[in-house]
Write a protein that holds these residues in place. Structure first.
Motif, PDB file in Angstrom:
ATOM      1  N   ARG A  82       0.829  -1.210   0.000  1.00 49.49           N
ATOM      2  CA  ARG A  82       0.000   0.000   0.000  1.00 49.49           C
ATOM      3  C   ARG A  82       0.865   1.262   0.000  1.00 49.49           C
ATOM      4  O   ARG A  82       0.589   2.223  -0.721  1.00 49.49           O
ATOM      5  CB  ARG A  82      -0.920   0.004   1.232  1.00 49.49           C
ATOM      6  CG  ARG A  82      -2.035  -1.027   1.196  1.00 49.49           C
ATOM      7  CD  ARG A  82      -2.741  -1.083   2.550  1.00 49.49           C
ATOM      8  NE  ARG A  82      -3.778  -2.087   2.570  1.00 49.49           N
ATOM      9  CZ  ARG A  82      -5.067  -1.845   2.323  1.00 49.49           C
ATOM     10  NH1 ARG A  82      -5.451  -0.607   2.016  1.00 49.49           N
ATOM     11  NH2 ARG A  82      -5.955  -2.812   2.360  1.00 49.49           N
TER      12      ARG A  82
ATOM     13  N   HIS B  23       4.090   1.499  -0.926  1.00 47.85           N
ATOM     14  CA  HIS B  23       4.814   1.596  -2.190  1.00 47.85           C
ATOM     15  C   HIS B  23       3.937   2.260  -3.251  1.00 47.85           C
ATOM     16  O   HIS B  23       4.381   3.155  -3.988  1.00 47.85           O
ATOM     17  CB  HIS B  23       5.227   0.206  -2.673  1.00 47.85           C
ATOM     18  CG  HIS B  23       6.544  -0.262  -2.166  1.00 47.85           C
ATOM     19  ND1 HIS B  23       7.749   0.270  -2.574  1.00 47.85           N
ATOM     20  CD2 HIS B  23       6.859  -1.237  -1.279  1.00 47.85           C
ATOM     21  CE1 HIS B  23       8.743  -0.342  -1.964  1.00 47.85           C
ATOM     22  NE2 HIS B  23       8.236  -1.257  -1.168  1.00 47.85           N
ATOM     23  N   GLU B  24       2.689   1.826  -3.337  1.00 47.06           N
ATOM     24  CA  GLU B  24       1.762   2.387  -4.320  1.00 47.06           C
ATOM     25  C   GLU B  24       1.532   3.876  -4.057  1.00 47.06           C
ATOM     26  O   GLU B  24       1.499   4.686  -4.992  1.00 47.06           O
ATOM     27  CB  GLU B  24       0.438   1.625  -4.281  1.00 47.06           C
ATOM     28  CG  GLU B  24       0.535   0.202  -4.802  1.00 47.06           C
ATOM     29  CD  GLU B  24      -0.763  -0.579  -4.623  1.00 47.06           C
ATOM     30  OE1 GLU B  24      -1.618  -0.129  -3.826  1.00 47.06           O
ATOM     31  OE2 GLU B  24      -0.930  -1.627  -5.284  1.00 47.06           O
TER      32      GLU B  24
ATOM     33  N   ARG C  77       2.602   6.797  -6.644  1.00 45.93           N
ATOM     34  CA  ARG C  77       1.545   7.657  -7.173  1.00 45.93           C
ATOM     35  C   ARG C  77       1.856   9.131  -6.924  1.00 45.93           C
ATOM     36  O   ARG C  77       1.619   9.986  -7.787  1.00 45.93           O
ATOM     37  CB  ARG C  77       0.203   7.270  -6.539  1.00 45.93           C
ATOM     38  CG  ARG C  77      -0.994   7.968  -7.137  1.00 45.93           C
ATOM     39  CD  ARG C  77      -2.288   7.275  -6.723  1.00 45.93           C
ATOM     40  NE  ARG C  77      -2.456   7.253  -5.272  1.00 45.93           N
ATOM     41  CZ  ARG C  77      -2.394   6.154  -4.533  1.00 45.93           C
ATOM     42  NH1 ARG C  77      -2.154   4.980  -5.104  1.00 45.93           N
ATOM     43  NH2 ARG C  77      -2.577   6.218  -3.217  1.00 45.93           N
TER      44      ARG C  77
END
Length: 421
Positions: free
Chosen positions: A35, A37-38, A42
């Motif tokens: 989560r 990392h995303e 982003r």
């Protein structure tokens, strides 16, 4: 972990028990890591980070696009309106001090709602030292509310503590050098909701050191007004060579920037020299290094518990910071622990750390960790004040394996000195 046949049987048993405990925690740790990392990826994409943002500036640092974009990337990651990310911050304490002095004015009152703050903030507030420019010297008063016996914030005591002068409530998320629970995002949210309902005028400040990217949400996501931390801890990803950050409401971050530089200059200046690429790259790596540090902390907790020591938190407990405390019970054991862990370091493994005085601390401190960046706890370190009951605090760790090796070396050193078993 490859087991050495020459290791004492109690240490081998502890390793096996710790590895089993870690396996049970891995699914949750990995889910949080993905989560985060995303989220970080982003934020880079949404701010259109490009290679030219990695080039630093000199002199005044005017028109530094990389610095401005980095502020926005960090604000997105932390869930805030704005952020001030600067190499000119020498530590997390400096970033916190800039925020406090930037926002508070003579006649205001500051209340710590998580008990006595971290050692290095005592002189900032004025709990120790005289005439050196503390908040107390500038006419800012201070009160504190302890955590309860279970480590919870005591909402009910606010009504008898808050006065007409109270402007800010400060919360220390991490345990620091204290044998207490660190505060989870869920606990912080409950507190914030209560304050917003009953004391909407209060500024809520969170000392976020060691807490970044440990959970899926940050204090900014749940409505904190202001927070601060260090870049040689979580968000630096072990690459940032120095620095810190302040993040939160745009108006409050601006006030902190005026304190860091000067009124009228604020966040418009500040050369980034050769740091910019390392700040960006370290920030991108930070979900990985935080995840590895958490895996190592779980291993450490289970390992030392299996060897008969009290640990905090327990290996099964939820994590909201990177710190793992081990209660050693004696000065001799604490020194032996740190000297053994030092043997597992990539730098200065041949050096024996000894207790010494350190600026900002009242007690002697012993520190272990041969880091590439001086004092970079994101790489891996263990330290603590030499005082009863002699607790060592492990922080960070660039990889799970590195943390395991360091802990095993510490245990072997205790064994060799006849202090284990």
């Amino acid at each position: 972990m490859n087991l050495n046949p020459n290791w004492p049987e109690p240490i081998v048993r502890a390793i096996l028990e710790a590895e089993q405990a870690l396996q049970q925690q891995l699914p949750h740790l990995q889910d949080t890591a993905v989560r985060n990392h995303e989220k970080v990826l982003r934020a880079f994409q949404e701010e259109c980070v490009s290679s030219y943002h990695l080039q630093g500036t000199t002199g005044y640092g005017l028109g530094d696009a990389g610095r401005e974009v980095l502020d926005r990337v960090v604000a997105r990651i932390l869930g805030t309106e704005a952020a001030l990310v600067r190499g000119q911050f020498v530590s997390g304490t400096h970033a916190i001090a800039a925020a406090l002095f930037g926002v508070l004015r003579p006649g205001d009152e500051l209340i710590s709602v998580s008990g006595t703050p971290y050692d290095t903030l005592e002189e900032v507030i004025g709990l120790r030292g005289e005439g050196q420019g503390s908040l107390k010297d500038f006419g800012v008063t201070y009160q504190e509310i302890p955590l309860d016996d279970q480590g919870n914030l005591q909402y009910s005591l606010l009504k008898d503590t808050i006065t007409a002068k109270t402007k800010m409530l400060i919360v220390q998320r991490s345990r620091g050098y204290a044998w207490r629970n660190s505060l989870t995002i869920a606990q912080l949210k409950g507190f914030i909701d209560f304050v917003r309902e009953h004391y909407p005028q209060m500024i809520i400040f969170v000392d976020n050191c060691y807490g970044e990217l440990v959970e899926a949400l940050e204090p900014g996501d749940i409505g904190v007004d202001l927070m601060a931390g260090s870049l040689i801890k979580n968000l630096g990803g072990s690459l940032a060579p120095t620095g810190g950050y302040v993040a939160g409401r745009a108006d409050l971050v601006r006030l902190a920037s005026q304190r860091l530089t000067a009124p009228g200059i604020g966040d418009h200046m500040g050369a980034t020299l050769e740091w910019e690429r390392l700040f960006y790259q370290g920030l991108f790596f930070s979900p990985l290094t935080v995840s590895e540090a958490l895996k190592g902390a779980v291993f450490s907790a289970a390992f030392w518990r299996a060897l008969g020591f009290e640990v905090h938190p327990e290996p099964e407990s939820p994590r909201t910071d990177l710190i793992q405390a081990v209660k050693l019970g004696s000065r001799t054991k604490m020194i032996a622990f740190c000297q053994g862990l030092q043997k597992g370091s990539p730098l200065d493994s041949h050096i024996k750390p000894i207790p010494s005085e350190m600026p900002g601390y009242e007690d002697e401190i012993i520190m272990a960790g041969g880091t590439f960046i001086q004092g970079s706890t994101s790489e891996f370190s263990a330290d603590g004040p030499l005082r009863e009951p002699y607790i060592v605090y492990q922080q960070g760790g660039i990889s799970q394996s590195y943390i395991q090796i360091g802990n095993i070396q510490a245990a072997l050193n205790l064994w060799q000195e006849g202090l284990l078993g």
